[in-house]
Enzyme design. Sequence first.
Site, mmCIF file in Angstrom:
data_model
loop_
_atom_site.group_PDB
_atom_site.id
_atom_site.type_symbol
_atom_site.label_atom_id
_atom_site.label_comp_id
_atom_site.label_asym_id
_atom_site.label_seq_id
_atom_site.Cartn_x
_atom_site.Cartn_y
_atom_site.Cartn_z
ATOM 1 N N HIS A 86 0.832 -1.197 0.000
ATOM 2 C CA HIS A 86 0.000 0.000 0.000
ATOM 3 C C HIS A 86 0.865 1.243 0.000
ATOM 4 C CE1 HIS A 86 -3.732 2.249 0.566
ATOM 5 N NE2 HIS A 86 -2.963 3.109 1.219
ATOM 6 N N ASP A 165 -15.112 1.643 5.821
ATOM 7 C CA ASP A 165 -13.943 2.430 5.423
ATOM 8 C C ASP A 165 -14.165 3.071 4.067
ATOM 9 O OD1 ASP A 165 -11.104 3.301 5.489
ATOM 10 O OD2 ASP A 165 -10.999 1.964 3.762
ATOM 11 N N ARG A 172 -13.738 11.716 3.821
ATOM 12 C CA ARG A 172 -12.511 12.413 4.218
ATOM 13 C C ARG A 172 -12.019 13.324 3.102
ATOM 14 N NH1 ARG A 172 -8.839 7.736 4.922
ATOM 15 N NH2 ARG A 172 -7.185 9.316 5.063
ATOM 16 N N SER A 187 -7.723 3.436 8.084
ATOM 17 C CA SER A 187 -8.259 3.166 6.752
ATOM 18 C C SER A 187 -7.393 2.158 6.011
ATOM 19 C CB SER A 187 -8.342 4.473 5.960
ATOM 20 O OG SER A 187 -8.703 4.224 4.614
ATOM 21 N N LYS A 191 -8.490 -2.132 5.485
ATOM 22 C CA LYS A 191 -8.765 -2.751 4.196
ATOM 23 C C LYS A 191 -7.677 -3.743 3.795
ATOM 24 C CE LYS A 191 -7.431 1.148 1.177
ATOM 25 N NZ LYS A 191 -7.847 2.425 1.783
#
Length: 437
Positions: A86, A165, A172, A187, A191
């Site tokens: 990520h 989320d 957001r 977040s 996920k």
Amino acid sequence: MTPTHSIQASIVRKRDGHSLDRNEIDAWIRGVADGTVPEYQSAALLMAIFVRGMSREETVALTEALLRSGRVLDWKGVGRPTVDKHSTGGVGDKVSIALAPWVAACGAIVPMLAGRGLGHTGGTLDKLEAIPGFRTRLSAADFEAQVRRVGVAIAGQSDDLAPADGALYALRDATGTVESIPLIVSSIVSKKVASGAAGIVFDVKCGAGAFVRTREQAVLLARELLDVTRAMGRNARALVTAMDQPLGAAIGNANETVEAIDVLHRRAPADLTALTRTLGAAMLVMAGIARERHEAEARLDRALELGEALRCAERFIQAQGGDPRVVTDPAQLPRARTETKVTAPRGGTVSAVDGGALGHLLVAMGGGRRTKEDTVDASVGIRLLRKVGDPVAAGEPMALIEAHRDAPDWAAVAAAAYSIGDQRVEPPTQVLEDLAT
């Protein structure tokens, strides 16, 4: 009390600087998931968290609540190690589109839940949706079936994978609360754990083109990601990488997708290729497919040489409804045909390129979102012809604006994002820190 009144009390408590207990956090996220908490109250609580922060215990509780809003996938019996990556996001960051099939081609399973553009940075899902027919919305069952069949999937949160989320992620972006570390961490980790990977490599970006501006803040965020991920029972590693100037030469959804695929053709810009390869090596080591970095890099290189990464990319795109011809024919992707040159006002060496300014420019051009309801024009973009360390002559093109009209106004904004000096400048170092649990 009704859920609305309970959330109101939580808003006041957090506004006044108090910690929220696990029950309050659970009630909020249940309300987000089932729609009983209105968006305006979630927006208020998000802002209170943004201003007041959260303790580690609150962040872990929020992560767990987001995770429990849907299913958690389990890859037992799949026969191959699972690993994910990520990025915290940056202008021109299209790494995942090449990285996921490249690592899968080396023998790993890569179940990747990704997001849309936030603020001035683009999102992996928006870029993939530039591919004709590509579906980023998969049910948990379809996501699982594809990963088991192809070895890789990249999708957004569905109604059954971290759905709360997904709702907060979009909110957001629209409420100016993106840069909160507890909200970022909860977040991302929720996920990533929902997708079921045993290990996660984080790319935490810092600089003008990222949400986190300083190296010190990025290290803080990286350590928080590592600690919360470990609390959720997963392995983790984090690289802090520089994002002052955009990554690669392309900014914009369709042209970034083309450039990501170019990595697998071995014709992408050097900085994009190097970072993708570095992250891929870290994933292979974490998955146990390679014992150390050099062995991992050799495996990655061989997957390119044999064309295995390209074939995996074709299978992955086709499995999600996309046109696999984009892998060999980028003309299948939309592109705005009117180019406006961004010229250098003087000669010298490019000393800086403000990635944040160029990211905001892309949004103004329609290539990003100001509100969560905005549609994105995948065809518009900015193409960088010069980057930090490159020489440039007065009047020479430094970049191209790709739009649906002649755009001298946008070209002027892009020109202002460039700094040109008289001294020689070395290209910036990409990896600033390498942290592991």
